[in-house]
Design an enzyme around this catalytic site. Structure first.
Site, PDB file in Angstrom:
ATOM      1  N   GLY A 151       0.839  -1.204   0.000  1.00 53.96           N
ATOM      2  CA  GLY A 151       0.000   0.000   0.000  1.00 53.96           C
ATOM      3  C   GLY A 151       0.870   1.249   0.000  1.00 53.96           C
TER       4      GLY A 151
ATOM      5  N   ARG B 289       0.576  -4.967  -4.913  1.00 54.03           N
ATOM      6  CA  ARG B 289       0.726  -5.964  -3.847  1.00 54.03           C
ATOM      7  C   ARG B 289       1.180  -7.306  -4.423  1.00 54.03           C
ATOM      8  NH1 ARG B 289      -0.664  -4.127   0.994  1.00 54.03           N
ATOM      9  NH2 ARG B 289      -2.253  -2.506   1.235  1.00 54.03           N
TER      10      ARG B 289
ATOM     11  N   ASP C 293       6.211  -5.079   5.691  1.00 53.18           N
ATOM     12  CA  ASP C 293       6.731  -6.424   5.966  1.00 53.18           C
ATOM     13  C   ASP C 293       6.634  -7.370   4.761  1.00 53.18           C
ATOM     14  OD1 ASP C 293       4.002  -6.386   6.234  1.00 53.18           O
ATOM     15  OD2 ASP C 293       3.940  -7.544   8.086  1.00 53.18           O
TER      16      ASP C 293
ATOM     17  N   THR D 272       5.245   2.287   5.979  1.00 49.35           N
ATOM     18  CA  THR D 272       3.846   1.891   6.111  1.00 49.35           C
ATOM     19  C   THR D 272       3.145   2.850   7.064  1.00 49.35           C
ATOM     20  OG1 THR D 272       2.235   0.290   6.974  1.00 49.35           O
ATOM     21  CG2 THR D 272       4.440   0.097   7.848  1.00 49.35           C
TER      22      THR D 272
ATOM     23  N   ASP E 103       0.895   1.989   8.832  1.00 54.28           N
ATOM     24  CA  ASP E 103       0.493   1.199  10.005  1.00 54.28           C
ATOM     25  C   ASP E 103       1.504   1.282  11.153  1.00 54.28           C
ATOM     26  OD1 ASP E 103      -1.554   0.438   8.343  1.00 54.28           O
ATOM     27  OD2 ASP E 103      -0.812  -1.587   8.005  1.00 54.28           O
TER      28      ASP E 103
ATOM     29  N   ASP F  14       3.851  -0.697  11.853  1.00 53.27           N
ATOM     30  CA  ASP F  14       3.847  -2.000  12.530  1.00 53.27           C
ATOM     31  C   ASP F  14       5.084  -2.852  12.240  1.00 53.27           C
ATOM     32  OD1 ASP F  14       3.351  -2.549   9.884  1.00 53.27           O
ATOM     33  OD2 ASP F  14       1.623  -3.849  10.241  1.00 53.27           O
TER      34      ASP F  14
ATOM     35  N   ARG G  78      -4.640  -2.274  10.229  1.00 52.12           N
ATOM     36  CA  ARG G  78      -4.541  -3.734  10.225  1.00 52.12           C
ATOM     37  C   ARG G  78      -4.447  -4.312  11.646  1.00 52.12           C
ATOM     38  NH1 ARG G  78      -4.790  -7.041   6.387  1.00 52.12           N
ATOM     39  NH2 ARG G  78      -4.834  -5.575   4.681  1.00 52.12           N
TER      40      ARG G  78
HETATM   41  O1  F6P Z   1      -0.888  -1.817   4.819  1.00 53.45           O
HETATM   42  C1  F6P Z   1      -1.386  -0.541   4.881  1.00 53.45           C
HETATM   43  C2  F6P Z   1      -2.881  -0.549   4.755  1.00 53.45           C
HETATM   44  O2  F6P Z   1      -3.237   0.789   4.584  1.00 53.45           O
HETATM   45  C3  F6P Z   1      -3.651  -1.173   5.926  1.00 53.45           C
HETATM   46  O3  F6P Z   1      -3.796  -0.318   7.007  1.00 53.45           O
HETATM   47  C4  F6P Z   1      -4.962  -1.543   5.261  1.00 53.45           C
HETATM   48  O4  F6P Z   1      -5.583  -2.611   5.900  1.00 53.45           O
HETATM   49  C5  F6P Z   1      -4.527  -1.930   3.876  1.00 53.45           C
HETATM   50  O5  F6P Z   1      -3.325  -1.230   3.606  1.00 53.45           O
HETATM   51  C6  F6P Z   1      -5.509  -1.600   2.777  1.00 53.45           C
HETATM   52  O6  F6P Z   1      -5.013  -2.067   1.571  1.00 53.45           O
HETATM   53  P1  F6P Z   1      -5.588  -1.754   0.120  1.00 53.45           P
HETATM   54  O7  F6P Z   1      -5.071  -0.415  -0.271  1.00 53.45           O
HETATM   55  O8  F6P Z   1      -5.027  -2.850  -0.713  1.00 53.45           O
HETATM   56  O9  F6P Z   1      -7.071  -1.753   0.245  1.00 53.45           O
END
Ligand code: F6P
Length: 344
Positions: free
Chosen positions: A14, A75, A106, A128, A130, A132, A174
């Site tokens: 992301g 992704r 990660d 990220t 997140d 995390d 997440r």
């Molecule tokens: O990994 C970052 C993140 O923003 C998470 O917080 C969230 O769950 C996910 O990506 C959403 O992903 P996408 O953009 O593929 O919907």
């Protein structure tokens, strides 16, 4: 000392604010060394398809404040594609890339760690929203998302108070509650719910009722998308990406519906979702991204492959890619205690 001519840079997973600032810093420092930087488009997908673009500082000079990523992201997990890792190793050779900087969370860095073991000269940069990732105290993108979320929750508070409403605000993050906790604390949320501590719906209902009985008819509850009920498994949307992550979202709506159904208080749900991932980086993230980009080029110059740049306290450090992806960094208990201490 190594004299590399061509280094690649990719962004995986992301997007988040600050990615472009990393690219800009990388190109700036690499040009000073007389190196060529090759932008790999769409993360690992771009290496599977040899989809690249040469970058000069002129191309990236104005990007320090721009959100998203000009390199684009995906992704894609090459280990889920037929001959994926082999194709990547071959394409790196064909493209004449002497080293690569992989900017990701990660998943992206996990792939980077495995490809490093297959002989590629790779270094990592942690990103990220997140926050995390273990082995770094901050990832860039986090501060920007927290600031966006805080601003939006401040806005929601004013409308909640005008109408005596309950607002449930769902934020991304997440399995880690960093974004919810920081934004909840910063915006003065009445209650913050994070994945690290499964919650009981009865506790939420009595909290909201208790406020109403005291005359506090506007209540703002921040909930992390990965939060779970003690009695139920987390809500997901049944979709899984190539790294096995389910698409989250829905807990905020569930919570809002339950509150309104049981208390009859006027309740609204706001899902901030990607709105807090997009947009331009805060000054903190611009600085961190720039420092990370420069440090990544230095790792290559020193031949320190298989490493990731990290922030330890206020200093830039380096850790192995393997260590950096070994576990998710969940919210620490001190921050969790702060969310509770200021809940009212
Ligand atoms: O990994 C970052 C993140 O923003 C998470 O917080 C969230 O769950 C996910 O990506 C959403 O992903 P996408 O953009 O593929 O919907």
């Amino acid at each position: 000392m190594l004299t590399f001519l061509r280094i690649g840079i990719l962004n995986g997973g992301g997007d988040c604010a600050g990615l472009n600032a990393v690219t800009r810093a990388v190109v700036k420092r690499a040009e000073e060394f007389g190196w060529q930087v090759v932008g790999i488009r769409y993360g690992w997908e771009g290496l599977l398809n040899a989809d690249t673009v040469n970058l000069s500082f002129h191309d990236v000079a104005g990007l320090v404040n721009q959100g998203g990523t000009v390199l684009k992201s995906s992704r894609t997990n090459p280990f889920k594609r037929p001959n994926g890792p082999q194709t990547i190793v071959e394409n790196v050779k064909k493209l004449g890339l002497d080293a690569m900087i992989c900017v990701g969370g990660d998943d992206t860095l996990g792939v980077a760690a495995q490809l490093y073991k297959r002989g590629l000269n790779i270094v990592g940069v942690p990103k990220t929203m997140d926050n995390d990732l273990s082995s770094t105290d901050y990832t860039f993108g986090f501060d920007s998302s927290v600031n966006e979320a805080t601003h939006m929750i401040d806005n929601l508070r004013t409308t909640a108070e005008s109408h005596d409403r309950v607002f449930v605000v769902e934020v991304m993050g997440r399995e880690a509650g960093w974004v919810a906790a920081y934004a909840g604390i910063a915006s003065g949320a009445n209650m913050t719910i994070v994945p690290e501590e499964p919650f009981d719906i009865e506790d939420v209902i009595s909290f909201v009722r208790g406020r109403h009985e005291k005359g506090e008819k506007a209540t703002v509850i921040v909930v992390s998308e990965g939060a779970t009920l003690k009695s139920l498994k987390g809500i997901d949307q049944g979709k899984v990406d190539e790294f096995g992550h389910v698409r989250l979202g829905g807990i905020g709506q569930y919570l809002g519906d339950e509150i309104e159904k049981r208390t009859k208080y006027d309740t609204r749900v706001a899902i901030l979702g990607h709105t807090i991932r997009g947009g331009s980086p805060t000054a903190f993230d611009r600085v961190l991204s720039t420092r990370f980009g420069l440090a990544a080029v230095q790792l290559i110059k020193d031949g320190n492959f298989g490493m990731m740049v990290s922030l330890r306290g206020t200093k830039i450090a380096a850790v192995t890619l393997e260590e950096s992806t070994s576990k998710t960094r969940t919210l620490d208990s001190e921050i969790l205690d702060v969310t509770k201490a200021v809940s009212y």
